[in-house]
Design a protein around this motif. Structure first.
Motif, mmCIF file in Angstrom:
data_model
loop_
_atom_site.group_PDB
_atom_site.id
_atom_site.type_symbol
_atom_site.label_atom_id
_atom_site.label_comp_id
_atom_site.label_asym_id
_atom_site.label_seq_id
_atom_site.Cartn_x
_atom_site.Cartn_y
_atom_site.Cartn_z
ATOM 1 N N ASP A 174 47.469 58.742 45.218
ATOM 2 C CA ASP A 174 46.979 58.745 45.737
ATOM 3 C C ASP A 174 45.665 58.882 45.466
ATOM 4 O OD1 ASP A 174 48.973 59.637 47.374
ATOM 5 O OD2 ASP A 174 48.098 59.929 49.312
ATOM 6 N N ASN A 175 45.128 60.087 44.638
ATOM 7 C CA ASN A 175 43.964 60.121 43.675
ATOM 8 C C ASN A 175 43.924 58.884 42.911
ATOM 9 O OD1 ASN A 175 43.618 62.883 44.744
ATOM 10 N ND2 ASN A 175 44.729 63.900 43.217
ATOM 11 N N ALA A 176 44.932 58.764 42.338
ATOM 12 C CA ALA A 176 44.974 56.567 41.332
ATOM 13 C C ALA A 176 43.605 55.755 42.512
ATOM 14 C CB ALA A 176 45.506 56.935 40.767
ATOM 15 N N ILE A 177 44.108 56.240 43.180
ATOM 16 C CA ILE A 177 43.284 55.053 44.313
ATOM 17 C C ILE A 177 42.582 55.503 44.535
ATOM 18 C CG2 ILE A 177 43.239 54.448 46.847
ATOM 19 C CD1 ILE A 177 45.949 52.536 44.445
ATOM 20 N N ILE A 178 42.242 56.421 45.217
ATOM 21 C CA ILE A 178 40.800 57.193 45.388
ATOM 22 C C ILE A 178 40.197 57.235 44.047
ATOM 23 C CG2 ILE A 178 39.369 59.443 46.466
ATOM 24 C CD1 ILE A 178 41.664 59.850 47.270
ATOM 25 N N THR A 179 39.910 57.651 43.180
ATOM 26 C CA THR A 179 39.413 57.956 41.811
ATOM 27 C C THR A 179 38.628 55.600 41.519
ATOM 28 O OG1 THR A 179 40.214 59.424 40.952
ATOM 29 C CG2 THR A 179 39.079 57.867 39.810
ATOM 30 N N MET A 180 39.604 55.360 41.978
ATOM 31 C CA MET A 180 39.675 53.257 41.944
ATOM 32 C C MET A 180 38.748 52.704 42.849
ATOM 33 S SD MET A 180 42.831 51.796 40.526
ATOM 34 C CE MET A 180 44.248 51.721 40.579
ATOM 35 N N MET A 181 38.886 53.501 43.821
ATOM 36 C CA MET A 181 37.756 52.938 44.882
ATOM 37 C C MET A 181 36.425 53.850 44.735
ATOM 38 S SD MET A 181 39.438 52.792 48.349
ATOM 39 C CE MET A 181 40.480 54.328 48.575
ATOM 40 N N TYR A 213 38.046 46.466 49.831
ATOM 41 C CA TYR A 213 38.473 44.658 49.553
ATOM 42 C C TYR A 213 37.924 44.132 50.168
ATOM 43 C CZ TYR A 213 41.793 44.916 45.921
ATOM 44 O OH TYR A 213 42.630 45.325 44.734
ATOM 45 N N LEU A 214 37.495 44.565 51.581
ATOM 46 C CA LEU A 214 36.643 43.683 52.155
ATOM 47 C C LEU A 214 35.116 43.786 52.026
ATOM 48 C CD1 LEU A 214 37.284 44.598 55.754
ATOM 49 C CD2 LEU A 214 37.333 42.213 55.039
ATOM 50 N N GLU A 215 34.288 45.041 51.988
ATOM 51 C CA GLU A 215 33.107 45.454 50.618
ATOM 52 C C GLU A 215 33.166 44.812 49.164
ATOM 53 O OE1 GLU A 215 33.045 49.659 51.488
ATOM 54 O OE2 GLU A 215 32.346 49.039 53.872
ATOM 55 N N PHE A 216 34.289 44.736 48.382
ATOM 56 C CA PHE A 216 33.783 45.005 47.000
ATOM 57 C C PHE A 216 34.502 43.741 46.864
ATOM 58 C CE2 PHE A 216 32.848 49.231 47.500
ATOM 59 C CZ PHE A 216 31.363 49.509 47.061
ATOM 60 N N LEU A 219 37.428 37.949 48.337
ATOM 61 C CA LEU A 219 38.181 37.124 47.951
ATOM 62 C C LEU A 219 39.544 37.093 47.644
ATOM 63 C CD1 LEU A 219 35.672 34.760 46.256
ATOM 64 C CD2 LEU A 219 35.961 34.286 48.338
ATOM 65 N N LEU A 220 39.351 38.260 47.641
ATOM 66 C CA LEU A 220 41.011 39.462 46.531
ATOM 67 C C LEU A 220 42.036 39.811 47.511
ATOM 68 C CD1 LEU A 220 40.249 40.559 43.249
ATOM 69 C CD2 LEU A 220 40.771 38.502 43.452
ATOM 70 N N LEU A 221 41.494 39.761 48.994
ATOM 71 C CA LEU A 221 41.980 40.673 49.665
ATOM 72 C C LEU A 221 43.071 40.008 50.402
ATOM 73 C CD1 LEU A 221 41.679 42.683 52.126
ATOM 74 C CD2 LEU A 221 40.325 40.971 53.517
ATOM 75 N N ASN A 222 43.591 38.834 50.455
ATOM 76 C CA ASN A 222 44.339 38.588 51.342
ATOM 77 C C ASN A 222 46.118 39.089 50.131
ATOM 78 O OD1 ASN A 222 45.936 36.449 52.584
ATOM 79 N ND2 ASN A 222 46.978 35.361 51.285
ATOM 80 N N ASP A 223 45.309 39.127 48.911
ATOM 81 C CA ASP A 223 46.211 39.453 48.136
ATOM 82 C C ASP A 223 46.852 40.699 48.078
ATOM 83 O OD1 ASP A 223 46.750 37.365 46.869
ATOM 84 O OD2 ASP A 223 44.934 37.496 44.091
ATOM 85 N N LEU A 224 46.050 41.150 48.203
ATOM 86 C CA LEU A 224 46.135 42.642 48.852
ATOM 87 C C LEU A 224 47.258 42.925 50.216
ATOM 88 C CD1 LEU A 224 45.744 45.867 48.085
ATOM 89 C CD2 LEU A 224 43.463 45.528 49.891
#
Length: 337
Positions: A174-181, A213-216, A219-224
């Motif tokens: 969870d912390n890893a994802i939060i840090t990346m965002m 992904y919508l904001e940043f 174009l990669l949203l579909n892969d997510l």
């Protein structure tokens, strides 16, 4: 030895040197040689004495004398003792010899008795003074460092990519994802993000990731979404994207787009989204079109709040016009006119 000690205490180091050498008291000999500035000989004496106390005394004296090569030779016999490591590090750091300290610890990693404290302290030093070396060190030795301590150091140094790496290894997904965002320019990597997002404990992060992904990375949203699809609440997901679509339609100021979106909600059976869209796109929608659409689909109850608002606005406008015309008539009937 007592005569040697008396000479030593009286600072008669040459005499003490001869006496200690004669009785092979290498510990005291090393101490004496330090005072004479004979650092190489002092190191040799410390090697023969082979006690941690003597190694420390000679090491610190060599540091003070800026004989860092000799200091390192002594230091390698000290760092292998975990309980001695902090004092040695502080001695170097307090005098500003960070480069020399790092060099010594790097040399010590290959020792047979290398322990976690050494790998950990070197990682912390890298985070402060050589951040460019931090990542390689962690990739090689992450399993040999105290991860919570190094996590704190990486965070304090704003080394976000390294922080994500450690969170991942420590299974704090969870912390890893939060840090990346929070720090995408430094920490976000597509493959790593998609791998870690599937392991998070807090499902709310799925939807925050979609918004990110919508904001940043639109174009990669579909892969997510392909990765997240098996884990998403699909009703919530549709509502999530419906909200985004409504916002987009409202900001577009495109009447046809807003009315097409209303029709799509009805085709999909999303009556609540239809009602929400009436207010989100209120300024774009034509009341007669909304009335006809609601009547044809038998959902007048979902559009009634919208029509109440429309009626209120119309009545307000009528009152304003009535007041305006009254003023005009009053003005025109004035004798001066």
């Amino acid at each position: 030895p007592k005569v040697g000690d008396r000479c030593y205490d009286e600072k008669m180091y040459e005499a003490a040197k001869l006496l200690y050498n004669n009785v092979s008291n290498f510990g005291r000999l090393a101490s004496t040689l330090v005072h004479l500035g004979e650092y190489q000989a002092a190191v040799d004496g410390a090697r023969k004495a082979n006690s941690t106390r003597t190694w420390k005394e000679v090491c610190f004296a060599c540091v003070d004398g800026k004989e860092f090569r000799l200091a390192q030779m002594c230091g390698l016999h000290i760092v292998v003792h975990a309980d001695e490591l902090e004092e040695l590090i502080n001695y170097y750091q307090d005098r500003g010899y960070f480069e020399e300290l790092i060099t010594m610890l790097e040399a010590a990693l290959g020792l047979e008795r290398a322990h976690m404290g050494m790998f950990t302290e070197l990682a912390i030093l890298y985070s402060k003074f050589k951040p460019q070396k931090m990542r390689e060190h962690l990739e090689l030795f992450w399993s040999r460092v105290n991860i919570p301590k190094v996590l704190r150091a990486a965070e304090q140094a704003h080394l976000w990519a390294e922080l994500v790496f450690l969170y991942d290894k420590y299974e704090e997904y969870d912390n890893a994802i939060i840090t990346m965002m929070n720090h995408p320019s430094d920490a976000w990597k597509e493959g790593q993000f998609k791998d870690i997002i599937t392991k998070v404990a807090n499902v709310e992060l799925y939807y925050k990731a979609i918004q990110f992904y919508l904001e940043f990375k639109p174009l990669l949203l579909n892969d997510l979404l392909i990765v997240l699809s098996p884990r998403l609440d699909h009703t919530r997901s549709v509502n999530f994207f419906s909200k985004d679509a409504m916002q987009y339609a409202s900001e577009s100021k495109d009447i046809e787009l807003a009315e097409e979106l209303l029709q799509w909600f009805l085709q999909e059976g999303k009556k609540e989204c239809f009602a929400a869209c009436l207010f989100t796109c209120y300024d774009l929608l034509r009341p007669d079109v909304v009335l006809e659409t609601a009547w044809r689909h038998n959902i007048m109850e979902f559009s009634m709040p919208y029509f109440i608002q429309v009626m209120r606005e119309y009545l307000t406008k009528v009152r304003s016009l009535k007041h305006f015309f009254s003023l005009c008539l009053s003005y025109c009937s004035h004798p001066a006119f």
